[in-house]
Enzyme design. Structure first.
Site, PDB file in Angstrom:
ATOM      1  N   PRO A 249       0.903  -1.355   0.074  1.00  0.00           N
ATOM      2  CA  PRO A 249      -0.400   0.119   0.020  1.00  0.00           C
ATOM      3  C   PRO A 249       0.529   1.237   0.276  1.00  0.00           C
ATOM      4  O   PRO A 249       1.871   1.709   0.365  1.00  0.00           O
ATOM      5  CB  PRO A 249      -0.510  -0.210   0.928  1.00  0.00           C
ATOM      6  N   GLU A 250       0.138   2.020  -1.177  1.00  0.00           N
ATOM      7  CA  GLU A 250       1.200   2.803  -1.400  1.00  0.00           C
ATOM      8  C   GLU A 250      -0.290   4.274  -0.885  1.00  0.00           C
ATOM      9  O   GLU A 250      -0.594   3.256  -0.321  1.00  0.00           O
ATOM     10  CB  GLU A 250       2.035   3.155  -2.647  1.00  0.00           C
TER      11      GLU A 250
END
Length: 271
Positions: free
Chosen positions: A2-3
């Site tokens: 996850p960014e």
DNA sequence: AAAAGCCCCTGGATGC
DNA sequence: TGCATCCAGGGGCTTT
């Protein structure tokens, strides 16, 4: 995994559902990156006031203190009233009056940490050196330029470090540099102001677009309602080594920078 | 102060 | 089928 886009999409997918909920029970599975830092029973009876995001951290504001959640490389959240029995990689359940928030994280690089406030040293250790929020008004061009002018490292790695601007991870760093037509290996301090103006806009553009598309689901990301993202389908360079550039048809190149892979077009991103 | 490497951990894909 | 190797969306910590 996850960014910033995935974390923000996750936040939006459960924030309104959990706001105002009372904590009923807390279940801890295997140890994540750090210990929770408080006896879970002390959370019972507290209220979840709301959910904010800072960089790739989610901040669950409680009636007394807050929980800092990080999804690491392989973490994802699920929220619902009906939860199956916890699986081997379900390491944290926050059972509330409005549903259960569950963290699944096979690699356990993620974390759930309690702090009394954002000023608490426990929180400051994690949040204290974070850079500007790219989707907020505080993403100031002058500071962006000034900070990058003092960095000799390759621009891609400076973006990943997160102390100038937060939330840009391995996918979106490559994508933003492609949009800005900047070679990932270029030393940050050597980039002209004009190109940094382009880069700032490109970072905003790619992150906004990715949030709109629900994030990128490479393998298994889904938001707290179980929905996948679709941004990966419109990536220009990430994961496209050898495939033709969408602009000039030149094969996309893959290189290693700081033991992460980087993708770029050798023609569109000349320097 | 900044840069570069090292890890933490599990699982999937690939190659022999 | 079995086994070894490499790779993966992050980032704190230690060493240069």
């Amino acid at each position: 995994m996850p960014e910033l886009p995935e974390v923000e999409v996750t936040r939006r997918s459960f924030a309104s559902h959990i706001a105002g909920a009372g904590i009923v029970q807390v279940r801890m599975g295997k140890l994540l990156r750090w210990p929770l830092g408080i006896d879970p029973r002390q959370l019972v009876g507290q209220t979840v006031v709301g959910v904010r995001r800072r960089g790739k951290y989610l901040l669950l504001d409680l009636s007394q203190g807050l929980l800092l959640l990080h999804l690491g490389m392989s973490g994802s959240l699920a929220f619902g009233r009906l939860m199956a029995a916890p699986g081997v990689h379900d390491h944290f359940d926050l059972q509330t009056t409005q549903g259960t928030l569950r963290l699944n994280d096979p690699r356990r690089f993620g974390a759930v940490v309690f702090a009394l406030s954002e000023q608490d040293p426990v929180a400051q250790k994690l949040l204290g050196k974070l850079g500007m929020e790219p989707l907020e008004d505080g993403f100031l061009l002058q500071e962006f330029v000034t900070r990058l002018k003092q960095r000799k490292a390759p621009i891609k790695q400076v973006l990943l470090a997160g102390d100038v601007v937060v939330g840009v991870g391995n996918i979106y760093a490559s994508e933003a540099l492609f949009l800005a037509e900047i070679r990932p290996t270029a030393r940050a301090c050597r980039l002209s102001r004009v190109r940094l103006v382009r880069l700032q806009a490109a970072i905003r553009e790619v992150l906004v677009r990715a949030v709109e598309k629900g994030g990128s689901t490479l393998r298994d990301f889904s938001n707290a309602q179980g929905e996948s993202g679709h941004f990966q389908l419109e990536a220009n360079v990430y994961g496209r080594a050898g495939e033709p550039c969408r602009v000039c048809a030149t094969p996309i190149k893959a290189i290693r920078q700081g033991q992460r892979s980087t993708f770029f077009c050798p023609i569109c991103q000349k320097s």
